[in-house]
Design an enzyme around this catalytic site. Structure first.
Site, mmCIF file in Angstrom:
data_model
loop_
_atom_site.group_PDB
_atom_site.id
_atom_site.type_symbol
_atom_site.label_atom_id
_atom_site.label_comp_id
_atom_site.label_asym_id
_atom_site.label_seq_id
_atom_site.Cartn_x
_atom_site.Cartn_y
_atom_site.Cartn_z
ATOM 1 N N LYS A 36 0.846 -1.196 0.000
ATOM 2 C CA LYS A 36 0.000 0.000 0.000
ATOM 3 C C LYS A 36 0.884 1.249 0.000
ATOM 4 C CE LYS A 36 -0.416 0.019 5.052
ATOM 5 N NZ LYS A 36 -1.320 -0.055 6.207
ATOM 6 N N ARG A 135 -11.605 -0.080 14.913
ATOM 7 C CA ARG A 135 -11.433 0.655 13.655
ATOM 8 C C ARG A 135 -12.379 0.084 12.612
ATOM 9 N NH1 ARG A 135 -5.472 1.111 11.041
ATOM 10 N NH2 ARG A 135 -5.941 -1.066 10.451
ATOM 11 N N TYR A 275 13.481 32.213 1.498
ATOM 12 C CA TYR A 275 12.289 32.929 1.947
ATOM 13 C C TYR A 275 12.458 33.465 3.369
ATOM 14 C CZ TYR A 275 9.467 31.196 -1.966
ATOM 15 O OH TYR A 275 8.956 30.933 -3.209
ATOM 16 N N MET A 323 9.032 24.491 -2.218
ATOM 17 C CA MET A 323 8.212 23.465 -2.857
ATOM 18 C C MET A 323 9.058 22.564 -3.757
ATOM 19 S SD MET A 323 4.858 23.874 -5.326
ATOM 20 C CE MET A 323 3.839 24.594 -4.050
#
EC number: 5.1.1.1
Length: 383
Positions: A36, A135, A275, A323
Site C-alpha cells: 500500500k 477501527r 524565503y 516546494m
C-alpha cells in the site's frame, strides 16, 4: 517523471530481506507483501516484479486502484488482497479478476454475494473481525449474521481468510491489549469453525507482531515495513537483536534517494538566504541549489536542519525548504560544480544519511517519510 532526482532500489537488499523473513517465519507461513501507499514510497510497479522474483506470491493493498497497479505489474498471476476501500463497481471487477478483499461489514458481504451470483463466480473474501482495535471489523452479532449469509450462499463465496488487526504490537505498552485481542480472535474463530466454515488463511500479524508474538504467525503474515529494511520500532529491533549472538541488524535498506546540484552561488556576510529571514549568513559562504522540495516529500520541517551528502561530505540545508528546491551550505567543500551528485538518503564514501535521521529531526515516522515520497520521482532497480 522527474529525471533530475532518482530513487534507487537495491535488488540485493530485497533478496536479503525476503530471505531473512523466510528463515524467521518458516516455510509453512505465507508472506503477504504489503505494498500500500505506493509500496511504502518505493514504487509498486518497480518493487512488485522483484518481490515476485524472490518468491512472494501474495500482495496486500488498501485501495482497489493499488490492487490494479499490482495486477498490471505482476510478471505472472499471484494473489492480491484489498484490505480497505472498494466501491460497488470495484467489488464486481475484483470478483472477475480473482482479487481477494476484506469484508468488514454486512453491506459489503451482501454486495459480494450479489455480484458473484450475477457473474456465476466465487468472491474470495477475508472476514475481518473487531477484536479491540475499534477501527473496522465485524463484531460478535455481525459475525453471526455473516456466517448465516455465507452458509446460504456458499456456492458464490470462498472464505479465503479470517483476520483482524492488532493495536500496536510494536510497543510493549500494548501487551495486555494485544493478549485480549488474540483471545477474542480465537473465540470468534471457534464460532466460525463450529459452523463448519474453515478459512484458507487465518491471519492477524503485521511486521511487528510476527517478531514479537510468534503465536500470531498462523497461516499468513502481512509484512510491510520489514520487507523494505526497517523495523516497526526500536523496541521490536532491540527484542530481536537481544536474542542473537552476533548483534547485527539482518535487514538491509532498499531505498536510496539522489539528486544533483543545479546551481552554485556566492553569498556575502549579512545577507538573508531563501524565503523570509530564517537564515542570515554570518560570513561569506557558498551555496548549492538542489531541485528537491516538499512537493517531492522533503519536509519543510527539515528547514535549517536537514543534511545531504555532496562529494562524500555532509552538508547542511539552510533556509526554508521550498516546494521544489533546497539550499545547501557547501562552503567547506574545496570544489562543487553544477551536476554534482547529491545524496538525500543513502551512502557516498564514508558518509551516510538514513531515513531515521529524517525522523529524529522532523518527528515524522519512517512510514510517513517513505509514504510522502512523490510518485513523480523516477525509481530504478539497482542490481
Amino acid at each position: 517523471m522527474i529525471d533530475n532526482t532518482i530513487i534507487s532500489l537495491s535488488e540485493k537488499s530485497i533478496q536479503n530481506n525476503i530471505s531473512f523473513l523466510r528463515s524467521k517465519l518458516g516455510d509453512q507461513v505465507k508472506i503477504s507483501a504489503v505494498v500500500k501507499a505506493n509500496a511504502y514510497g518505493h514504487g509498486i510497479e518497480q518493487i512488485v516484479p522483484v518481490f515476485q522474483k524472490y518468491g512472494i506470491e501474495h500482495y496486500s493493498v488498501f485501495y482497489y486502484s493499488e490492487a490494479i497497479r499490482v495486477y498490471n505489474s505482476l510478471p505472472k498471476p499471484a494473489s492480491i488482497m484489498v484490505m480497505g476501500w472498494l466501491n460497488e463497481k470495484d467489488i464486481k471487477d475484483a470478483i472477475e479478476k480473482n482479487i481477494e478483499f476484506f469484508v468488514f461489514n454486512i453491506e459489503r458481504l451482501e454486495s459480494a454475494v450479489k455480484f458473484a451470483t450475477e457473474l456465476g463466480l466465487k468472491a474470495k473474501i477475508h472476514l475481518e473481525i473487531e477484536t479491540g482495535m475499534n477501527r473496522s471489523g465485524l463484531n460478535g452479532p455481525e459475525l453471526n449474521a455473516a456466517i448465516a449469509i455465507i452458509k446460504e450462499n456458499i456456492e458464490h463465496l470462498e472464505l479465503t481468510g479470517f483476520c483482524t488487526h492488532l493495536a500496536g504490537a510494536e510497543s510493549v505498552s500494548n501487551h495486555f491489549r494485544i493478549q485480549n485481542q488474540l483471545q477474542k480472535y480465537q473465540e470468534m474463530a471457534t464460532e466460525l469453525e463450529a459452523n463448519d466454515l474453515k478459512p484458507k488463511y487465518k491471519h492477524v500479524a503485521n511486521s511487528a507482531a510476527s517478531i514479537v508474538y510468534p503465536e500470531t504467525r498462523m497461516d499468513m503474515v502481512r509484512v510491510g515495513i520489514m520487507l523494505y529494511g526497517f523495523w516497526s520500532s526500536t523496541e521490536v529491533f532491540v527484542q530481536y537483536i537481544n536474542s542473537q549472538d552476533d548483534m547485527v541488524d539482518p535487514l538491509k535498506r532498499i531505498l536510496g534517494w539522489q539528486s544533483q546540484v543545479m546551481a552554485v552561488k556566492e553569498i556575502k556576510r549579512g545577507e538573508f538566504i531563501g524565503y523570509g529571514i530564517s537564515y542570515l549568513a554570518q560570513s561569506n559562504i557558498k551555496t548549492a541549489l538542489v531541485p528537491v522540495g516538499y512537493s517531492f516529500g522533503y519536509s519543510r520541517s527539515l528547514s535549517n536542519k536537514g543534511r545531504v551528502i555532496i562529494r562524500g561530505h555532509q552538508c547542511s540545508v539552510i533556509g526554508v525548504v521550498n516546494m521544489n528546491m533546497i539550499i545547501i551550505d557547501v562552503t567547506h567543500l574545496k570544489t562543487v560544480e553544477v551536476g554534482d551528485k547529491v545524496v538525500l538518503i543513502g551512502k557516498q564514501g564514508k558518509s551516510e544519511i538514513k531515513v531515521s535521521a529524517f525522523s529524529e529531526i522532523s518527528d515524522e515516522l519512517n512510514y510517513e517519510i517513505l509514504a510522502h515520497l512523490s510518485e513523480s520521482i523516477t525509481r530504478k532497480i539497482i542490481k
